[in-house]
Design an enzyme around this catalytic site. Structure first.
Site, mmCIF file in Angstrom:
data_model
loop_
_atom_site.group_PDB
_atom_site.id
_atom_site.type_symbol
_atom_site.label_atom_id
_atom_site.label_comp_id
_atom_site.label_asym_id
_atom_site.label_seq_id
_atom_site.Cartn_x
_atom_site.Cartn_y
_atom_site.Cartn_z
ATOM 1 N N HIS A 132 0.818 -1.217 0.000
ATOM 2 C CA HIS A 132 0.000 0.000 0.000
ATOM 3 C C HIS A 132 0.852 1.267 0.000
ATOM 4 O O HIS A 132 0.324 2.368 -0.124
ATOM 5 C CB HIS A 132 -0.962 0.004 1.197
ATOM 6 C CG HIS A 132 -0.311 0.169 2.535
ATOM 7 N ND1 HIS A 132 0.001 -0.901 3.355
ATOM 8 C CD2 HIS A 132 0.101 1.275 3.208
ATOM 9 C CE1 HIS A 132 0.568 -0.457 4.468
ATOM 10 N NE2 HIS A 132 0.648 0.864 4.406
ATOM 11 N N SER A 155 4.619 1.448 8.277
ATOM 12 C CA SER A 155 4.255 0.492 7.220
ATOM 13 C C SER A 155 5.474 0.023 6.444
ATOM 14 O O SER A 155 6.351 0.821 6.089
ATOM 15 C CB SER A 155 3.274 1.138 6.246
ATOM 16 O OG SER A 155 1.971 1.105 6.737
#
Length: 383
Positions: free
Chosen positions: A227, A337
């Site tokens: 992502h 992330s």
């Protein structure tokens, strides 16, 4: 006739060296712990981080790391030994031993001889995986956080957001889930989200206006979360200079990506300790069992530890479901992330998302590393 293999003999020897008593055939409590060696098995910083996040003394952290290393080998042998009767396994921190679920009582003695405890269950791991796969075909409402196979309850656990438990769409999903197999419903405080963040100076890499964290070095580049960027997107390093390009990316469905690097950058088998611990060498990617301790490195909250809570979980993000994730009790925040999950010196996966933060706590999921390596034909850079 039961099989006796060189692998089993090697495991027995390993168990004896870490004091888990491979020769003990009973399923009662743990064997006596070994005497602490003069030289620690892990860095002082890692032991401090485990003490902070897991509430262990340095001696207890060392003993746990040794026990978990042995459990990895036992889990592999037990799965091979019992075959179709395998019902899953997990590391029991209280006893320092692996617990293996079996559907056939006749297999218990063999598993105990390998050095594990046993639990007799109704459903095999294969049957639970099939039940979860049926849930993966359903479209979940926002109030359903995800679902996973839980060997400890011998069921598929559906996590629902506590405040949405009575929502008609959530109740309908749970009813359909229960119709497809053994399902247990659990509650969670918040829905999961990804941990990308807006641009902040001085952190590992950027793409567009998003900051994420490097996962693990592979030959030719590094792996991270899908992502964080799409294939073809340019990547800038911590200093703002051109670093590389996303060669492959998948999200949702999966949450992984491969970034190739330009000349002037290089790969090393190291995960940053951020001053909390010494930088950690990566020596392989052997998968840790449920219940094992695990630590994470990320560009926002740096080095944090916890335990593996579940595997093969479907996580229902607002962008869509992501499959075959591993859930942990490790906290994380925006910008973490893509960062590294390690168990000892073994790479486990890259940070995807979660809920909560590192002030109040929460849960975080990672995409397992071996799936990423296989998907792109990559080779992990190891020491």
């Amino acid at each position: 006739m039961k099989r006796t293999t060189p692998l089993r003999a090697a495991i027995a020897a390993l168990l004896l060296t870490v004091g888990l008593g491979a020769a003990q055939a009973g399923a009662a409590g743990a064997a006596p712990l070994p005497e602490r060696s003069a030289a620690p098995s892990a860095s002082a910083g890692l032991l401090d981080a485990m003490s902070r996040d897991l509430g262990l003394t340095a001696a207890e952290a060392e003993e746990r790391l040794s026990a978990e290393k042995a459990a990895v080998a036992v889990e592999k042998a037990a799965r091979q030994s019992v075959g179709a009767a395998y019902g899953g396994s997990w590391f029991d921190a209280a006893s320092g031993r692996l617990v293996v679920a079996v559907t056939d009582r006749a297999e218990e003695a063999e598993v105990r001889a390998l050095g594990a405890d046993t639990r007799l269950v109704r459903h095999s791991a294969a049957a639970l995986d099939r039940a979860k796969a049926r849930l993966d075909t359903l479209r979940a409402p926002a109030g359903v956080a995800g679902w996973h196979v839980d060997p400890r309850t011998n069921s598929v656990v559906v996590d629902v957001v506590r405040s949405e438990r009575q929502n008609p769409a959530v109740r309908s999903f749970v009813d359909r889930a229960r119709a497809g197999g053994p399902v247990t419903v659990a509650e969670t405080e918040q829905a999961p989200r990804t941990y990308a963040a807006g641009t902040v100076g001085g952190d590992p890499y950027y793409t567009g206006n998003v900051r994420c964290s490097i996962g693990f070095s592979v030959y030719g580049g590094f792996v991270t979360a899908g992502h964080c960027g799409r294939a073809g997107a340019a990547v800038r390093g911590w200093d703002g200079s051109a670093m590389g390009t996303f060669q492959g990316s998948s999200f949702p469905g999966d949450d992984y990506a491969y970034v190739s690097i330009h000349s002037g950058w290089w790969t090393v088998p190291v995960v940053l300790g951020w001053g909390t611990i010494p930088d950690q060498l990566v020596r392989g990617s052997a998968e840790a069992p449920v219940g094992s301790s695990i630590c994470r490195s990320g560009s926002t909250t740096h080095w944090r530890c916890g335990t593996v809570l579940a595997k093969n979980e479907t996580v229902n993000y607002s962008q869509g479901a992501v499959y075959q994730m591993t859930k942990t009790s490790v906290c994380a925040e925006g910008g973490d992330s893509g960062g590294s999950f390690l168990s000892g010196d073994q790479a486990q996966g890259v940070t995807s998302g979660g809920w909560g933060n590192c002030s109040s706590g929460g849960e975080t999921w990672f995409q397992p590393i071996n799936e990423i390596l296989g998907r792109y034909g990559l080779r992990l850079h190891t020491a």
